[in-house]
Design a protein around this motif. Structure first.
Motif, PDB file in Angstrom:
ATOM      1  N   GLN A 102     -12.515 135.047  -7.542  1.00 42.54           N
ATOM      2  CA  GLN A 102     -13.648 135.920  -7.848  1.00 42.54           C
ATOM      3  C   GLN A 102     -14.807 135.168  -8.483  1.00 42.54           C
ATOM      4  OE1 GLN A 102     -12.055 139.057 -10.262  1.00 42.54           O
ATOM      5  NE2 GLN A 102     -10.950 140.012  -8.575  1.00 42.54           N
ATOM      6  N   SER A 103     -14.553 133.983  -9.048  1.00 40.19           N
ATOM      7  CA  SER A 103     -15.639 133.255  -9.723  1.00 40.19           C
ATOM      8  C   SER A 103     -16.179 132.193  -8.795  1.00 40.19           C
ATOM      9  CB  SER A 103     -15.122 132.616 -11.019  1.00 40.19           C
ATOM     10  OG  SER A 103     -14.050 131.754 -10.741  1.00 40.19           O
ATOM     11  N   SER A 104     -17.088 132.575  -7.950  1.00 41.28           N
ATOM     12  CA  SER A 104     -17.621 131.658  -6.943  1.00 41.28           C
ATOM     13  C   SER A 104     -18.864 130.922  -7.417  1.00 41.28           C
ATOM     14  CB  SER A 104     -17.944 132.438  -5.673  1.00 41.28           C
ATOM     15  OG  SER A 104     -18.883 133.470  -5.986  1.00 41.28           O
ATOM     16  N   ASN A 105     -19.277 131.165  -8.645  1.00 42.85           N
ATOM     17  CA  ASN A 105     -20.512 130.554  -9.110  1.00 42.85           C
ATOM     18  C   ASN A 105     -20.279 129.488 -10.172  1.00 42.85           C
ATOM     19  OD1 ASN A 105     -22.177 132.145  -7.479  1.00 42.85           O
ATOM     20  ND2 ASN A 105     -22.086 133.848  -8.946  1.00 42.85           N
ATOM     21  N   HIS A 106     -19.060 129.006 -10.328  1.00 44.26           N
ATOM     22  CA  HIS A 106     -18.800 127.956 -11.292  1.00 44.26           C
ATOM     23  C   HIS A 106     -19.452 126.655 -10.848  1.00 44.26           C
ATOM     24  CE1 HIS A 106     -15.046 129.980 -13.276  1.00 44.26           C
ATOM     25  NE2 HIS A 106     -16.183 130.620 -13.504  1.00 44.26           N
ATOM     26  N   ILE A 107     -20.048 125.935 -11.807  1.00 39.20           N
ATOM     27  CA  ILE A 107     -20.767 124.700 -11.490  1.00 39.20           C
ATOM     28  C   ILE A 107     -19.857 123.682 -10.827  1.00 39.20           C
ATOM     29  CG2 ILE A 107     -22.020 122.753 -12.497  1.00 39.20           C
ATOM     30  CD1 ILE A 107     -23.552 125.400 -12.519  1.00 39.20           C
ATOM     31  N   LEU A 112     -18.041 120.602  -5.902  1.00 35.23           N
ATOM     32  CA  LEU A 112     -17.022 120.299  -4.890  1.00 35.23           C
ATOM     33  C   LEU A 112     -17.457 120.801  -3.514  1.00 35.23           C
ATOM     34  CD1 LEU A 112     -13.796 121.176  -6.934  1.00 35.23           C
ATOM     35  CD2 LEU A 112     -14.527 118.902  -6.208  1.00 35.23           C
ATOM     36  N   SER A 113     -18.133 121.932  -3.490  1.00 36.05           N
ATOM     37  CA  SER A 113     -18.623 122.467  -2.211  1.00 36.05           C
ATOM     38  C   SER A 113     -19.682 121.552  -1.615  1.00 36.05           C
ATOM     39  CB  SER A 113     -19.187 123.873  -2.410  1.00 36.05           C
ATOM     40  OG  SER A 113     -18.194 124.748  -2.882  1.00 36.05           O
ATOM     41  N   ILE A 114     -20.558 121.001  -2.459  1.00 35.80           N
ATOM     42  CA  ILE A 114     -21.589 120.070  -1.987  1.00 35.80           C
ATOM     43  C   ILE A 114     -20.936 118.861  -1.329  1.00 35.80           C
ATOM     44  CG2 ILE A 114     -23.352 118.452  -2.774  1.00 35.80           C
ATOM     45  CD1 ILE A 114     -24.136 120.550  -4.871  1.00 35.80           C
ATOM     46  N   ILE A 115     -19.909 118.326  -1.995  1.00 38.01           N
ATOM     47  CA  ILE A 115     -19.212 117.162  -1.423  1.00 38.01           C
ATOM     48  C   ILE A 115     -18.577 117.547  -0.088  1.00 38.01           C
ATOM     49  CG2 ILE A 115     -17.306 115.537  -1.790  1.00 38.01           C
ATOM     50  CD1 ILE A 115     -17.848 115.748  -4.777  1.00 38.01           C
ATOM     51  N   GLN A 116     -17.991 118.745  -0.015  1.00 32.92           N
ATOM     52  CA  GLN A 116     -17.357 119.211   1.223  1.00 32.92           C
ATOM     53  C   GLN A 116     -18.373 119.326   2.354  1.00 32.92           C
ATOM     54  OE1 GLN A 116     -15.799 123.193   1.053  1.00 32.92           O
ATOM     55  NE2 GLN A 116     -14.148 122.730   2.497  1.00 32.92           N
ATOM     56  N   ARG A 117     -19.544 119.893   2.069  1.00 32.89           N
ATOM     57  CA  ARG A 117     -20.583 120.025   3.100  1.00 32.89           C
ATOM     58  C   ARG A 117     -21.050 118.659   3.583  1.00 32.89           C
ATOM     59  NH1 ARG A 117     -23.052 123.781  -0.454  1.00 32.89           N
ATOM     60  NH2 ARG A 117     -24.815 122.337  -0.699  1.00 32.89           N
ATOM     61  N   GLN A 118     -21.220 117.724   2.668  1.00 29.01           N
ATOM     62  CA  GLN A 118     -21.744 116.430   3.050  1.00 29.01           C
ATOM     63  C   GLN A 118     -20.744 115.663   3.923  1.00 29.01           C
ATOM     64  OE1 GLN A 118     -24.584 115.212   2.941  1.00 29.01           O
ATOM     65  NE2 GLN A 118     -24.083 113.150   3.693  1.00 29.01           N
ATOM     66  N   ILE A 126     -29.407 112.982   6.628  1.00 32.97           N
ATOM     67  CA  ILE A 126     -29.749 112.972   5.200  1.00 32.97           C
ATOM     68  C   ILE A 126     -29.005 114.116   4.535  1.00 32.97           C
ATOM     69  CG2 ILE A 126     -31.620 113.258   3.536  1.00 32.97           C
ATOM     70  CD1 ILE A 126     -33.482 112.037   5.609  1.00 32.97           C
ATOM     71  N   PRO A 127     -28.372 113.881   3.413  1.00 38.87           N
ATOM     72  CA  PRO A 127     -27.537 114.926   2.791  1.00 38.87           C
ATOM     73  C   PRO A 127     -28.346 116.133   2.350  1.00 38.87           C
ATOM     74  CG  PRO A 127     -27.891 113.113   1.268  1.00 38.87           C
ATOM     75  CD  PRO A 127     -28.438 112.668   2.586  1.00 38.87           C
ATOM     76  N   GLN A 128     -27.731 117.290   2.510  1.00 39.02           N
ATOM     77  CA  GLN A 128     -28.341 118.547   2.082  1.00 39.02           C
ATOM     78  C   GLN A 128     -27.715 118.931   0.735  1.00 39.02           C
ATOM     79  OE1 GLN A 128     -30.811 119.881   3.953  1.00 39.02           O
ATOM     80  NE2 GLN A 128     -30.543 118.054   5.248  1.00 39.02           N
ATOM     81  N   LEU A 129     -28.265 118.376  -0.347  1.00 35.84           N
ATOM     82  CA  LEU A 129     -27.620 118.520  -1.641  1.00 35.84           C
ATOM     83  C   LEU A 129     -28.187 119.640  -2.486  1.00 35.84           C
ATOM     84  CD1 LEU A 129     -27.332 114.761  -2.629  1.00 35.84           C
ATOM     85  CD2 LEU A 129     -25.597 116.191  -1.585  1.00 35.84           C
ATOM     86  N   ILE A 130     -29.422 120.044  -2.187  1.00 37.73           N
ATOM     87  CA  ILE A 130     -30.073 120.986  -3.091  1.00 37.73           C
ATOM     88  C   ILE A 130     -29.371 122.336  -3.029  1.00 37.73           C
ATOM     89  CG2 ILE A 130     -32.211 122.201  -3.614  1.00 37.73           C
ATOM     90  CD1 ILE A 130     -33.734 119.850  -2.452  1.00 37.73           C
ATOM     91  N   ASP A 131     -28.937 122.786  -4.177  1.00 38.73           N
ATOM     92  CA  ASP A 131     -28.279 124.090  -4.284  1.00 38.73           C
ATOM     93  C   ASP A 131     -28.997 124.872  -5.383  1.00 38.73           C
ATOM     94  OD1 ASP A 131     -26.594 126.261  -4.857  1.00 38.73           O
ATOM     95  OD2 ASP A 131     -24.904 125.171  -3.974  1.00 38.73           O
ATOM     96  N   HIS A 132     -29.718 125.901  -4.966  1.00 41.24           N
ATOM     97  CA  HIS A 132     -30.547 126.632  -5.913  1.00 41.24           C
ATOM     98  C   HIS A 132     -29.734 127.437  -6.917  1.00 41.24           C
ATOM     99  CE1 HIS A 132     -34.183 125.511  -3.790  1.00 41.24           C
ATOM    100  NE2 HIS A 132     -33.609 125.869  -2.650  1.00 41.24           N
ATOM    101  N   ASN A 133     -28.446 127.598  -6.685  1.00 38.78           N
ATOM    102  CA  ASN A 133     -27.624 128.388  -7.595  1.00 38.78           C
ATOM    103  C   ASN A 133     -27.095 127.581  -8.783  1.00 38.78           C
ATOM    104  OD1 ASN A 133     -27.825 130.713  -6.037  1.00 38.78           O
ATOM    105  ND2 ASN A 133     -26.164 130.038  -4.675  1.00 38.78           N
ATOM    106  N   LEU A 134     -27.241 126.269  -8.735  1.00 38.57           N
ATOM    107  CA  LEU A 134     -26.619 125.439  -9.763  1.00 38.57           C
ATOM    108  C   LEU A 134     -27.179 125.736 -11.151  1.00 38.57           C
ATOM    109  CD1 LEU A 134     -26.204 121.942  -8.049  1.00 38.57           C
ATOM    110  CD2 LEU A 134     -24.448 123.620  -8.583  1.00 38.57           C
TER     111      LEU A 134
END
Length: 1050
Positions: A102-107, A112-118, A126-134
């Motif tokens: 349920q806690s999908s907004n933990h930093i 870890l999700s950023i690393i998974q996407r990359q 070029i990596p898509q690292l920007i995450d506006h929710n951080l």
């Protein structure tokens, strides 16, 4: 609170509570033991404790399986386990699932999700690292640091060199050694990001990839060092095993060295062989040198090979460091320090051999053989027996001569290498502005402050002052060594200087005077007061004589006390005057103003207040404080802009440039009498900054021992501040400035914001005992009760003491409630008090500090630290009092009451052990300071019978009958007159000098035994030593036999 010292010594409270045992062992880095106890308490503890211990043991696979079985996890630990698993690729990222869906907004989950996407995007993208929710989900500063890592790599993905500089700079300036857990998370995140994102692009140019590989290697090295510096050896070993394969072998030299260091620290038998393999492999010169240094340490520690093997390695290092440039100053310093330690140890070993019974027997054998040979040579010069004797005699003499030559070569090598270390350290201090990390790294890696190196040099120089080669070595090197290194030892150096017939003697004294002259020019505010005290040593000698032959009225009618301005004939005073004359050529105004100030202080110290004195405080009939005569020199001190206020502590400027010094403006004409046999005066000095500084002015009182004691405390504070063992524990001894003016006068810093223990506990009518337990006996009641049994047997005195204690409850705990009403501040002050009492107790025990009654210990109401004053009874002279002191330090009921519920256990005992361990480690430096009295024939170590009597009489001058029976100690029917104590000994006599030095040698032997842990012919460990001291200090048998005026019931 994560403070292991708070748990220390409370094992008896852990019965049937394995969770506390586990916590205690984890805080002390005993992770295997903590696992054992956590396993016992698995059903009652928070699982995060067990998880932490598993991780710090390096049990990643076991921990991974455990994590899948539980639902409540620590976010931080779970996050790092996932990062480690990703890096080692032992589990695919898709296998990992968050423990809280349920806690999908933990930093951490977002990172870890950023690393998974990359990982899933093509390698050329070029990596898509920007995450506006951080940033919208940040809950603490630690999470901010993690997001900053993402921002850094997003902005500098195309510029790995800039990224490397940013992170390396942040590591040196922001990573704190005492925050292992936070450092570990930040560094592991950087490693994972660098490896999975920066190195993800396989099609980039070679130059960029090399920069990224170097960055990854540096980050992994920092990660491992962070664990190693925090003594988490298992975790460091696991990092090395898991992450070394990620780095190309051409970048992993530093990691190879760290692996060797872990093997050495874990005392693995394979450490030596692994180091030899590294030395034989093709590595950079700096790594080769460090491996050889580590091998020397390991060989010396294990004693598995001879000193010849170590010397061969050090000789190789000596040749290798010649090829290093100035960027490797830290390594060069470590190399010379290792060579100095080796030659020092060998010199000490041979020195012990030459003083051993075995060597003495060998010398006697040679003497007997020589006598026998002389007889046989006359009877049968060509006989076979004569030839055999001659050959045997020659072999024995040659062996001894070779050993003495070897010892001599080690002495010269030791001095040379130590002095080179000081020169290198001086260069590093200059480099500190441009590269601050170097100097800090040296201290941290070697755990040897420069003060210990300096004390070693001085100790060997003073011991071998007649050796020409030693003096040549010092003369050659001292010119290139900054003078600030020797400031802590100025008094010791000045005590050994001499000048005869206005001509500089050769060798030792000429070198010493030349260097002291440099010290004066570079640091006049620190050195000139010491030189003036020696030059003016006899300036007040005639005042004592005059006071015994001339009436006070006659002295006062003169208006100005005449001082002795004739230069004394002793060689030391002449040398001091020579240095002042030389300094006057460079700084004439400073020397002139300081001379006038010292004369003014001396005159005011002896100014007699008797004609206007109507009570003990010197006040007149109107209750006003006395006023100095306008004719006194002190009243004519105006705007001395060159002279610093002598009672302030001026930080040492390494470059010798002193700016914005607080100087003297003038003095108040009004002063106060503070009580005492010799009528000390409290005066008020106005400084150039507008501050009003209180000072205590003393005449007819030798303050040189107080000054050296304060110097010793200052050195101990520097060691406590710099040594790895103590630097994070905030241990220190409170000091105050003591400035001797002559042999019998001086000025002291007044300790503002303090109260004596006696005043807080028993002051009439508002002492704490009276306020909190008004129905208890008063302190005076207890004192009378104990004093009645002074002449009784031990059992009667013990019963009287115990009865008095039963009628007076300890109350010092209330001090903290009264002054610190916030829980967090209360706790900090209790900690500060416990550390302060522990540190001062152990140091006081080492130097034999006595006369610790409740009026000689102050408590600072701002910091809760204790301050010891009146340090005239030291070096176990308290045992020579009419009623001997039988305790090592004051640890009475009220002192213990302030320590809290743990009492002497916990923080107090741990601080005692750490302080004692440090004192043992730096025994040579401490001995060097105290040895000064051996070379000071004008000072008496022993208490005279009159002084000893006076110390225990002055507390019995009350209106009751307690004092009347103490006259028995003088062997007469009445007290000795006060004046006899001031002139009781012929301090200039030759016989006194001889007796003094003999007593000094005996006391120094006792001091060395304390530092070696020898008590009553028993060698003790540090823990056993501290336990014994606490038992002795709190023993009812010992406390009940003390002098009643010492008030052992408080």
């Amino acid at each position: 609170m994560n403070q292991s010292d708070e748990f220390y010594g409370l094992d008896k409270c852990f019965q049937n509570r394995p969770n506390l045992y586990g916590e205690f062992n984890q805080l002390n880095n005993n992770y295997y033991d903590s696992l054992f106890y956590y396993d016992q308490a698995a059903l009652t503890i928070d699982s995060s404790k067990l998880i932490q211990s598993l991780r710090l043991c390096g049990f990643n696979h076991i921990l991974e399986q455990y994590l899948h079985q539980i639902s409540s996890l620590s976010d931080q630990i779970f996050y790092r386990i996932q990062l480690t698993s990703i890096l080692t690729e032992q589990n695919k990222l898709t296998q990992w699932k968050t423990h809280n869906e349920q806690s999908s907004n933990h930093i951490r989950e977002n990172i870890l999700s950023i690393i998974q996407r990359q990982i899933r995007v093509p390698s050329s993208s070029i990596p898509q690292l920007i995450d506006h929710n951080l940033w919208s989900n940040v809950s603490d500063l630690r999470e901010c640091s993690l997001i900053n890592i993402i921002d850094d790599i997003t902005m500098n993905y195309q510029n790995p060199e800039i990224l490397s500089k940013i992170w390396m700079n942040q590591f040196h300036n922001q990573i704190r050694e005492d925050l292992f857990d936070q450092n570990d998370e930040i560094l592991l995140t950087r490693v994972a990001i660098t490896h999975k994102l920066l190195l993800h692009n396989i099609n980039e140019d070679i130059e960029n990839r090399n920069v990224k590989q170097t960055l990854l290697a540096d980050l992994v090295t920092q990660l491992c060092r962070n664990a190693l510096d925090s003594k988490k050896l298992q975790l460091c070993d696991r990092y090395l095993s898991d992450l070394s394969p990620l780095i190309d072998s051409s970048y992993s030299h530093e990691l190879s060295f760290l692996r060797a260091k872990v093997l050495v620290l874990r005392q693995q038998d394979t450490a030596g062989e692994y180091l030899r393999q590294l030395i034989e492999s093709p590595l950079p010169d700096s790594i080769h040198i460090r491996c050889r240094l580590l091998l020397c340490d390991w060989l010396n520690e294990t004693r598995c090979e001879t000193s010849t093997t170590i010397k061969q390695q050090l000789d190789t290092i000596s040749n290798s460091i010649k090829n290093l440039d100035t960027s490797s100053l830290s390594l060069i310093f470590e190399s010379y320090l290792a060579m100095a330690h080796f030659s020092d140890n060998e010199y000490q070993r041979l020195n012990q051999l030459f003083h051993s019974p075995m060597f003495e027997n060998k010398r006697l054998l040679i003497t007997r053989n020589q006598i026998e040979y002389n007889k046989q040579e006359k009877l049968d010069p060509l006989g076979r027996y004569t030839k055999v004797l001659k050959r045997s005699l020659d072999m024995d003499k040659k062996e001894i001569d070779e050993q003495k030559k070897l010892q001599y070569s080690y002495l010269i090598s030791t001095l040379n290498n130590y002095l080179i270390c000081l020169k290198l350290f001086s260069n590093l201090s200059k480099t500190q502005q441009t590269n601050q990390f170097i100097s800090k790294d040296i201290i941290k890696n070697n755990s040897v402050p420069e003060i210990m190196i300096t004390s070693k040099c001085l100790s060997y120089w003073f011991t071998n002052s007649n050796n020409d080669e030693v003096n040549k070595t010092l003369k050659k090197n001292l010119l290139k060594i900054s003078t600030y290194f020797f400031l802590p030892f100025v008094y010791q150096m000045a005590a050994r200087m001499a000048l005869t017939n206005d001509k500089l003697p050769l060798t030792f004294h000429s070198i010493l005077l030349e260097y002291l002259s440099r010290c004066i020019i570079d640091h006049p505010h620190h050195v000139l007061p010491v030189i003036f005290a020696l030059a003016n040593a006899h300036k007040d000698a005639h005042i004592n004589q005059q006071s015994s032959t001339t009436t006070t009225k006659k002295i006062n009618t003169i208006g100005i006390i005449q001082l002795n301005n004739e230069i004394n004939n002793d060689a030391r005073s002449r040398a001091a005057q020579y240095l002042l004359d030389e300094c006057a050529k460079v700084k004439p105004q400073l020397v002139d103003q300081m001379r006038k100030l010292n004369d003014a202080y001396i005159e005011a110290a002896y100014w007699d207040v008797t004609p206007t004195k109507t009570d003990q405080q010197g006040k007149d009939t109107n209750g006003k404080n006395p006023i100095f005569s306008k004719h006194l020199r002190l009243m004519h001190i105006k705007d001395f802009h060159e002279v610093a206020v002598p009672t302030i502590t001026i930080p040492v400027a390494n470059d010798g440039i002193y700016k914005n010094i607080e100087t003297i403006k003038n003095f108040n004409s009004e002063y106060a009498m503070v009580g005492g046999v010799n009528a000390p005066k409290k005066i008020l000095c106005h400084s150039s900054t507008g501050r009003q500084l209180s000072q205590l002015l003393k005449g007819k009182d030798d303050l040189r021992q107080d000054a050296v004691m304060q110097q010793l405390f200052t050195v101990v504070n520097r060691l406590l501040d710099k040594d790895d063992l103590t630097c994070h524990r905030s241990l220190n001894i409170r000091t105050y400035k003591v400035v001797p003016l002559t042999q019998k006068s001086g000025v002291l810093e007044w300790c503002e914001g303090t109260i004596t223990f006696g005043d807080y506990l028993t002051k009439v009518p508002d002492g704490a005992h009276q306020r909190y337990h008004p129905d208890d006996w008063t302190a005076m009641d207890c004192r009378r009760h104990i004093h009645k049994n002074t002449n009784s047997g031990k059992d009667e005195r013990k019963r009287a003491f115990m009865h008095a204690c039963s009628r007076l409850q300890p109350v010092f705990r209330y001090f903290f409630y009264e002054y610190y009403n916030k829980p967090s501040i209360w706790h900090r002050k209790k900690q500060a008090y416990a550390k302060s009492v522990a540190t001062s107790s152990i140091v006081g025990y080492i130097v034999g500090l006595g006369d610790r009654h409740v009026q000689n210990i102050l408590i600072d109401t701002q910091t809760a630290e204790v301050i010891h004053i009146d340090l005239g009874v030291a070096f176990d002279q308290g045992k020579m009092l009419p009623i001997p002191e039988s305790i090592p330090f004051r640890l009475t009921r009220d002192i213990i009451d302030g320590l809290g519920i743990c009492g002497t256990e916990g923080l107090f005992k741990k601080s005692c052990e750490i302080t004692l361990e440090l004192m043992r480690q730096y025994a040579d430096a401490l001995i060097t300071i105290i040895e000064v009295f051996l070379y000071d024939p004008l000072y008496q170590w022993q208490l005279s019978p009159q002084k000893a009597l006076q110390l225990q009489q002055q507390f019995d001058k009350t209106n009751d009958s307690v004092a009347s029976s103490l006259t028995r100690f003088s062997g007469k029917g009445s007290m000795l007159p006060p004046s006899s104590s001031a002139t009781s000994s012929n301090i200039g006599g030759e016989s006194v000098t001889t007796d003094t030095n003999k007593m000094a040698e005996r006391l120094l032997l006792g001091l060395r035994q304390k530092l070696q842990g020898v008590e009553r012919l028993n060698q003790m460990t540090i823990k056993a030593h501290v336990n014994m001291l606490i038992q002795e200090a709190t023993s009812i048998e010992n406390l009940s036999q003390l002098f009643a005026g010492w008030q052992p019931y408080l």
